[in-house]
Structures are given as C-alpha cells and as structure tokens.
Design a protein around this motif. Structure first.
Motif, PDB file in Angstrom:
ATOM      1  N   GLN A 132       0.716  -1.287  -0.113  1.00 44.83           N
ATOM      2  CA  GLN A 132       0.068  -0.123   0.036  1.00 44.83           C
ATOM      3  C   GLN A 132       0.824   1.138  -0.026  1.00 44.83           C
ATOM      4  O   GLN A 132       0.664   2.185  -0.958  1.00 44.83           O
ATOM      5  CB  GLN A 132      -0.915  -0.036   1.276  1.00 44.83           C
ATOM      6  CG  GLN A 132      -2.148  -1.171   1.076  1.00 44.83           C
ATOM      7  CD  GLN A 132      -2.923  -0.811   2.469  1.00 44.83           C
ATOM      8  OE1 GLN A 132      -2.232  -1.118   3.426  1.00 44.83           O
ATOM      9  NE2 GLN A 132      -3.907  -0.248   2.454  1.00 44.83           N
TER      10      GLN A 132
ATOM     11  N   ILE B  15      -2.968   4.278  -5.875  1.00 44.06           N
ATOM     12  CA  ILE B  15      -4.244   3.967  -5.053  1.00 44.06           C
ATOM     13  C   ILE B  15      -5.152   5.141  -4.950  1.00 44.06           C
ATOM     14  O   ILE B  15      -6.241   4.945  -5.624  1.00 44.06           O
ATOM     15  CB  ILE B  15      -4.108   3.376  -3.732  1.00 44.06           C
ATOM     16  CG1 ILE B  15      -3.494   2.069  -3.624  1.00 44.06           C
ATOM     17  CG2 ILE B  15      -5.287   3.473  -2.796  1.00 44.06           C
ATOM     18  CD1 ILE B  15      -3.022   1.406  -2.452  1.00 44.06           C
TER      19      ILE B  15
ATOM     20  N   CYS C  28      -8.904  -1.191   0.254  1.00 48.04           N
ATOM     21  CA  CYS C  28      -7.609  -1.392   0.234  1.00 48.04           C
ATOM     22  C   CYS C  28      -7.272  -1.554   1.946  1.00 48.04           C
ATOM     23  O   CYS C  28      -6.229  -1.767   2.139  1.00 48.04           O
ATOM     24  CB  CYS C  28      -6.771  -0.279  -0.220  1.00 48.04           C
ATOM     25  SG  CYS C  28      -6.676  -0.263  -2.065  1.00 48.04           S
TER      26      CYS C  28
ATOM     27  N   TYR D 215      -0.023  -5.229  -8.568  1.00 55.65           N
ATOM     28  CA  TYR D 215      -0.312  -6.199  -7.586  1.00 55.65           C
ATOM     29  C   TYR D 215      -0.133  -7.518  -8.214  1.00 55.65           C
ATOM     30  O   TYR D 215       0.587  -8.638  -7.584  1.00 55.65           O
ATOM     31  CB  TYR D 215      -1.937  -5.910  -7.639  1.00 55.65           C
ATOM     32  CG  TYR D 215      -2.626  -7.118  -6.587  1.00 55.65           C
ATOM     33  CD1 TYR D 215      -2.385  -6.931  -5.284  1.00 55.65           C
ATOM     34  CD2 TYR D 215      -2.927  -8.331  -6.745  1.00 55.65           C
ATOM     35  CE1 TYR D 215      -3.118  -7.870  -4.321  1.00 55.65           C
ATOM     36  CE2 TYR D 215      -3.328  -9.484  -6.227  1.00 55.65           C
ATOM     37  CZ  TYR D 215      -3.334  -9.094  -4.864  1.00 55.65           C
ATOM     38  OH  TYR D 215      -3.761 -10.135  -3.929  1.00 55.65           O
TER      39      TYR D 215
ATOM     40  N   PHE E 236      -9.027  -6.366  -0.971  1.00 57.80           N
ATOM     41  CA  PHE E 236      -8.591  -5.873  -2.292  1.00 57.80           C
ATOM     42  C   PHE E 236      -8.663  -7.044  -3.435  1.00 57.80           C
ATOM     43  O   PHE E 236      -9.395  -6.587  -4.523  1.00 57.80           O
ATOM     44  CB  PHE E 236      -7.183  -5.395  -2.396  1.00 57.80           C
ATOM     45  CG  PHE E 236      -6.767  -4.651  -3.616  1.00 57.80           C
ATOM     46  CD1 PHE E 236      -7.296  -3.520  -3.941  1.00 57.80           C
ATOM     47  CD2 PHE E 236      -5.813  -5.060  -4.151  1.00 57.80           C
ATOM     48  CE1 PHE E 236      -6.843  -2.902  -5.234  1.00 57.80           C
ATOM     49  CE2 PHE E 236      -5.442  -4.736  -5.608  1.00 57.80           C
ATOM     50  CZ  PHE E 236      -5.934  -3.263  -5.865  1.00 57.80           C
TER      51      PHE E 236
END
Length: 104
Positions: free
Chosen positions: A16, A23, A33, A77, A39
C-alpha cells in the motif's frame, strides 16, 4: 497462525505504501484497500462482494482516467502477488494485464 497473519498484514502495508499514488489516482475508497483480502475481493468482483461495505463502491463509478490508474495498480499487484482471479475487467483485459505484469 497469528504470526502468518501479521506478516501478511505487514507485507500488505508495504505494498500500500509503495503504491499509494496509484491507489489515490485510481480513486479507490480506503475500505477497498484495508486488507489484501478486501482488495482481492474487489479485483475478483469489481466491488466488495464477500466483505461488508460502507460505501457500496463499484468499478463502474470510475472515470476513464481512474480506470487506467487502476489497471496500472493491478499490474503492480499481479507482479507482487499473482493473479487472484481478475473479473473486474472484460476477459481480454486481464490477459493483457497479466502479460504486462509478467514481462518484467
């Protein structure tokens, strides 16, 4: 068991932090998140399907710019965690995102 959960939570916080700009640019509410599992739920369904939601946020609410930033976040990700079962985009988009994530 609690060590594994705390290690996973620490790893997620690092992700994060290092991707905070994406984000924010993707205009994702904080609740999306809050955890890796939340997520992933969002990535699989385009909204929080298996978690309670305070905002009822959906991918359909994103404009083109935010959607593009979300796609960039998804690539990052996948590079970090692999494909959780992307379903929030059309079927062709996840294939291209996965290919992009695996190209480096």
């Amino acid at each position: 068991m609690s060590y594994r959960k705390s290690a996973e939570a620490l790893e997620w916080r690092k992700f994060q932090k290092s991707h905070r700009q994406l984000i924010v640019a993707a205009e994702l509410p904080d609740e999306i998140c809050e955890s890796k599992s939340r997520f992933e739920d969002f990535l699989m369904h385009g909204h929080l399907d298996h978690h309670p939601s305070r905002t009822e946020f959906s991918i359909d609410q994103l404009d083109a710019v935010a959607l593009n930033e979300l796609k960039r976040l998804v690539v990052e990700y996948i590079r970090s965690y692999g494909d959780p079962g992307l379903m929030l985009f059309s079927l062709e988009v996840p294939k291209s995102l996965i290919a992009e994530a695996c190209s480096t």
